[in-house]
Design a protein around this motif. Structure first.
Motif, mmCIF file in Angstrom:
data_model
loop_
_atom_site.group_PDB
_atom_site.id
_atom_site.type_symbol
_atom_site.label_atom_id
_atom_site.label_comp_id
_atom_site.label_asym_id
_atom_site.label_seq_id
_atom_site.Cartn_x
_atom_site.Cartn_y
_atom_site.Cartn_z
ATOM 1 N N GLY A 2 1.008 13.469 3.915
ATOM 2 C CA GLY A 2 0.545 12.284 3.207
ATOM 3 C C GLY A 2 -0.081 11.288 4.145
ATOM 4 N N THR A 3 -0.396 10.132 3.607
ATOM 5 C CA THR A 3 -1.053 9.099 4.395
ATOM 6 C C THR A 3 -0.023 8.360 5.244
ATOM 7 O OG1 THR A 3 -0.774 7.415 2.714
ATOM 8 C CG2 THR A 3 -2.739 8.801 2.549
ATOM 9 N N GLU A 6 2.236 6.229 3.119
ATOM 10 C CA GLU A 6 3.299 6.985 2.441
ATOM 11 C C GLU A 6 4.425 7.335 3.407
ATOM 12 O OE1 GLU A 6 1.130 10.275 0.917
ATOM 13 O OE2 GLU A 6 0.600 9.254 -0.945
ATOM 14 N N ARG A 7 4.051 7.722 4.630
ATOM 15 C CA ARG A 7 5.073 8.077 5.633
ATOM 16 C C ARG A 7 5.889 6.859 6.044
ATOM 17 N NH1 ARG A 7 0.717 10.979 7.910
ATOM 18 N NH2 ARG A 7 0.578 9.411 9.550
ATOM 19 N N ARG A 9 6.787 4.464 4.220
ATOM 20 C CA ARG A 9 7.713 4.095 3.139
ATOM 21 C C ARG A 9 8.941 4.995 3.094
ATOM 22 N NH1 ARG A 9 5.671 1.834 -2.212
ATOM 23 N NH2 ARG A 9 7.766 2.534 -2.491
ATOM 24 N N LEU A 10 8.906 6.122 3.783
ATOM 25 C CA LEU A 10 10.056 7.026 3.785
ATOM 26 C C LEU A 10 11.219 6.388 4.543
ATOM 27 C CD1 LEU A 10 8.343 10.458 4.510
ATOM 28 C CD2 LEU A 10 9.306 9.662 2.353
#
Length: 131
Positions: A2-3, A6-7, A9-10
């Motif tokens: 992913g972008t 996105e990473r 937010r993990l």
């Protein structure tokens, strides 16, 4: 993967493990303590709960401490004065048993010094101890 957004937010692995520990009621910050077996001499590292009382530090330990305080209040640990427990005075029978035990011990010492049979005295001592 992913972008990058996105990473980012993990959740971190540490946060995931802490959340799992809290959900199962396990200490989040255990303290490693070395336990040495006196018979074998071997040592093992054992994790013991941190014992925190603040929920912001360790929610499971704080909940455990809170439950303990509640139980202590129920059993009277919050009283203004401590209850006084005075032992009862010894009964006549208890005094007689203590005197008899002392006499038997003196007889046992004499029997050992003179080389006499100790078995009957030891049997009497055993009966007095049981009484």
């Amino acid at each position: 993967m992913g972008t990058r957004a996105e990473r980012s937010r993990l959740p971190l692995a540490r946060h995931v493990v802490e959340a799992a520990a809290v959900s199962h009621g396990v200490c989040v910050h255990p303290v490693p303590v070395r336990r040495i077996d006196p018979e074998t001499g071997g040592s093992v590292v054992v994790d013991v709960p941190c014992g925190a009382t603040l929920e912001s530090k360790c929610p499971p330990c704080a909940q455990r401490a809170r439950s303990l305080r509640i139980a202590q209040c129920r059993t009277g640990w919050h009283l203004e004065t401590e209850p006084v427990f005075e032992p009862d005075d010894p009964t006549h029978h208890q005094i007689e048993l203590a005197t008899l035990r002392a006499d038997l011990e003196a007889a046992l010492v004499r029997a050992r010094a003179e080389g006499l049979d100790e078995a009957p005295i030891l049997a009497s001592i055993q009966r007095v101890e049981e009484a």
